[in-house]
Design a protein around this motif. Sequence first.
Motif, PDB file in Angstrom:
ATOM      1  N   LYS A  75      32.806  44.697  34.388  1.00  0.00           N
ATOM      2  CA  LYS A  75      34.182  45.193  33.930  1.00  0.00           C
ATOM      3  C   LYS A  75      35.227  44.020  34.073  1.00  0.00           C
ATOM      4  O   LYS A  75      35.951  43.636  35.221  1.00  0.00           O
ATOM      5  N   ASP A  77      38.099  43.639  32.510  1.00  0.00           N
ATOM      6  CA  ASP A  77      39.591  43.847  32.860  1.00  0.00           C
ATOM      7  C   ASP A  77      39.860  44.247  34.038  1.00  0.00           C
ATOM      8  O   ASP A  77      41.083  43.704  34.446  1.00  0.00           O
ATOM      9  N   THR A  78      39.069  44.706  34.969  1.00  0.00           N
ATOM     10  CA  THR A  78      39.382  44.907  36.345  1.00  0.00           C
ATOM     11  C   THR A  78      38.767  43.630  37.175  1.00  0.00           C
ATOM     12  O   THR A  78      39.216  44.028  38.592  1.00  0.00           O
ATOM     13  N   ALA A  79      38.294  42.927  36.790  1.00  0.00           N
ATOM     14  CA  ALA A  79      37.735  41.717  37.686  1.00  0.00           C
ATOM     15  C   ALA A  79      38.613  41.013  38.336  1.00  0.00           C
ATOM     16  O   ALA A  79      39.316  40.363  37.473  1.00  0.00           O
ATOM     17  N   GLU A  80      38.557  40.910  39.647  1.00  0.00           N
ATOM     18  CA  GLU A  80      39.503  40.002  40.273  1.00  0.00           C
ATOM     19  C   GLU A  80      39.299  38.533  40.761  1.00  0.00           C
ATOM     20  O   GLU A  80      39.956  37.635  40.831  1.00  0.00           O
ATOM     21  N   ASP A  84      33.137  40.009  41.603  1.00  0.00           N
ATOM     22  CA  ASP A  84      33.129  41.113  40.655  1.00  0.00           C
ATOM     23  C   ASP A  84      32.526  40.940  39.587  1.00  0.00           C
ATOM     24  O   ASP A  84      31.930  42.218  38.942  1.00  0.00           O
TER      25      ASP A  84
ATOM     26  N   ASP B  77      41.366  33.997  35.240  1.00  0.00           N
ATOM     27  CA  ASP B  77      42.701  34.434  34.863  1.00  0.00           C
ATOM     28  C   ASP B  77      43.107  34.414  33.334  1.00  0.00           C
ATOM     29  O   ASP B  77      43.887  35.297  32.772  1.00  0.00           O
TER      30      ASP B  77
END
Lengths: 416, 416
Positions: A75, A77-80, A84, B77
């Motif tokens: 994922k 788009d939600t990986a920080e 993740d 990022d």
Amino acid sequence: MALKKKPVTGMKDILPKEMEIRNYVMNMIRETYGKFGFTAIETPCVEHIENLSSKQGGENEKLIFKILKRGEKLKLDTAECEADLVDSGLRYDLTVPLSRYYSNNASQLPAPFKALQMGNVWRADRPQRGRFRQFMQCDIDILGESTYLAEIELVMATTTLLGKLDFHNFTIRINDRKILKAMAQYSGFPEESFDTVFIILDKMDKIGLEGVAEELEKEGFSKESIDTYLGMFKEITSDIEGVRYCKEKLRDVLDPKVAEDLETIITAVDSVKNADFKISFDPTLVRGMSYYTGPIFEIAMDEFGGSVGGGGRYDEMIGKFTGQNTSACGFSIGFERIVMLLLERGYEIPTSAAKKAYLIEKNMPADKLLPILKQAEEERKNGVQVNISIMKKNKKFQKEQMTAEGYTEFVEFFNK
Amino acid sequence: MALKKKPVTGMKDILPKEMEIRNYVMNMIRETYGKFGFTAIETPCVEHIENLSSKQGGENEKLIFKILKRGEKLKLDTAECEADLVDSGLRYDLTVPLSRYYSNNASQLPAPFKALQMGNVWRADRPQRGRFRQFMQCDIDILGESTYLAEIELVMATTTLLGKLDFHNFTIRINDRKILKAMAQYSGFPEESFDTVFIILDKMDKIGLEGVAEELEKEGFSKESIDTYLGMFKEITSDIEGVRYCKEKLRDVLDPKVAEDLETIITAVDSVKNADFKISFDPTLVRGMSYYTGPIFEIAMDEFGGSVGGGGRYDEMIGKFTGQNTSACGFSIGFERIVMLLLERGYEIPTSAAKKAYLIEKNMPADKLLPILKQAEEERKNGVQVNISIMKKNKKFQKEQMTAEGYTEFVEFFNK
């Protein structure tokens, strides 16, 4: 689209000449360790990221090649953070996978279990001459044997192997983590500083006794502790007398059985050995990994100017993972260094098979080709290596090239 | 922290029993192919992501285990898609790396170059019984040999190997991509539909001639084309008469040399063979990969009910990558399937070495241990496998366990 021709950074293509040496060494390893009852096993090259990050790997955990999650699990788009994105990685050693393997399969394995592992490991180290990011490790481990029989068998198997590979004059340096600790304790270093002391001690062969003294002073340890500590190193000889000295001197802080066992290991190896090496007690031997609990050892070879292998007892590691204490002791040889030394030496692999090249004139009709192929089959059945090629215009160069490959006999077939 | 005990999804731990078979097969491969002049090489398991995504890998490119960039190169990022995160991946076959290897090292390799590769490959396939995400591939390739000598040698080497591994009654199915195309062309299928026709034809052994006819009709091909096409398959026999039929029938669309060469390959293999198999012309053989340009072949084994290996000529692949045309032909055997068949069969590896177990009473004093160790060394030197263990309380069970491991002789040492 054009290919990238070079291998990825830090990894290498293995050419036939080196491959021949590698296969020879691998066969010798399997054969020699086999005679000692070690059985080959294999684990996947890919390991759970959790297992690789379990703090058993020390610095190596910073060098992991991590593998991206796949399909819906990724994922983006939600990986920080990195964690993740990944679920696995390439193993950086064979010890962590062995612990997992043992806990997964113990019920199907003999006890004690003598394992031989040969396999690639990966570390994203800074690339440098002679060090690669993919390299072969070769470990033997005895799981479930608590006595010094494990250490003796590991050292005997490894030295027998080195002897068969024509290495001479090497030294097995041996120590015990318990002696290492007792010496520090006897000298009055605070226990929480032991690791700092050992890191400095480990530099002995590079900076000498004075260098070690200086660095210990810089760390702020008491002059008395330093003097007592280094005083002992001056006294201790590298034979069993040295071990006996430790047993006597450290009697208040060291179980005498530790020294007695070490003496037995040294005596046994020394009197049973069948290769040209010496085994010497070395109280300065540290071995980096913190998981060692008992005897530790390393192979020193002048030719190489450093260690070409090492190991030791790690009785508490498997229990930490599996919840069930299992004594364990292992010896890892530096496969890549050994191959490098043999290559540098121009080592010739002993071979008995004759190597023949058949050169066939171009456009040989099918009916004339048959008897040639039959002849080749016949020879191969009798153990001869037969390489069939079409004769080239520049036959002289072709033969030179094949001679370099080791073909000693040429048979030419013409259409007439 | 507790370890995850199971291997990562779809990969497996290899137990001693299977490992023994694997090593035996690998040795047999090296020995047999070696006799034909193939030399072992190795490429890194990790490959540039660009090379893995170069469209040569077909469906396999969807199954890549991708490796995360490391250090400063990983910019989480600003990453917008998967491709921004990765720089490499695990190889999914040995052919793409071979092309890279050859283009990187050709100047140091003989011509023609006969390569043997054995190595793991990885595919993130849906896990299913008997199929794993890490598995061993074993390929032989001849680069730079444009005549049928390459095909004959590849088939001879592979069938000799299977014979030595005690396989019988298998079949080498052989066809030529040019015959495949000529038959479709002769029948009047439009050239842009050839791939569709071949995908349907490939199902012949499952759905039969009627099934193929039905599916071709469904695709909207003309009845006339279908009738002509299937009419030929009914006529063609699986021997060289079948090849001659094609040569005659397809004379307007097929270079007669293609059929003549195929006849030579079949005749040569048939008359030189030294294993128990047959080679048969099979005009329905398609082989999925689009890179094949000439003869293609596959091993069919009743015991397995499917293919246990295959290959063919791919003269245009290396040139696409390197810019320099290089004829190439390869044969890959299904290593994992062969191992599985041998395991299922309870295959006993022929071994000559005696296996002895020494059982030593617990707490044997050091001085009494020495002669035992010496005796073991002596025996090992004479080729005996000696496994030394401490005697357990339940000696009966210990012996049973070791008997299962193949130890046939027990020597017990007591302290008295």
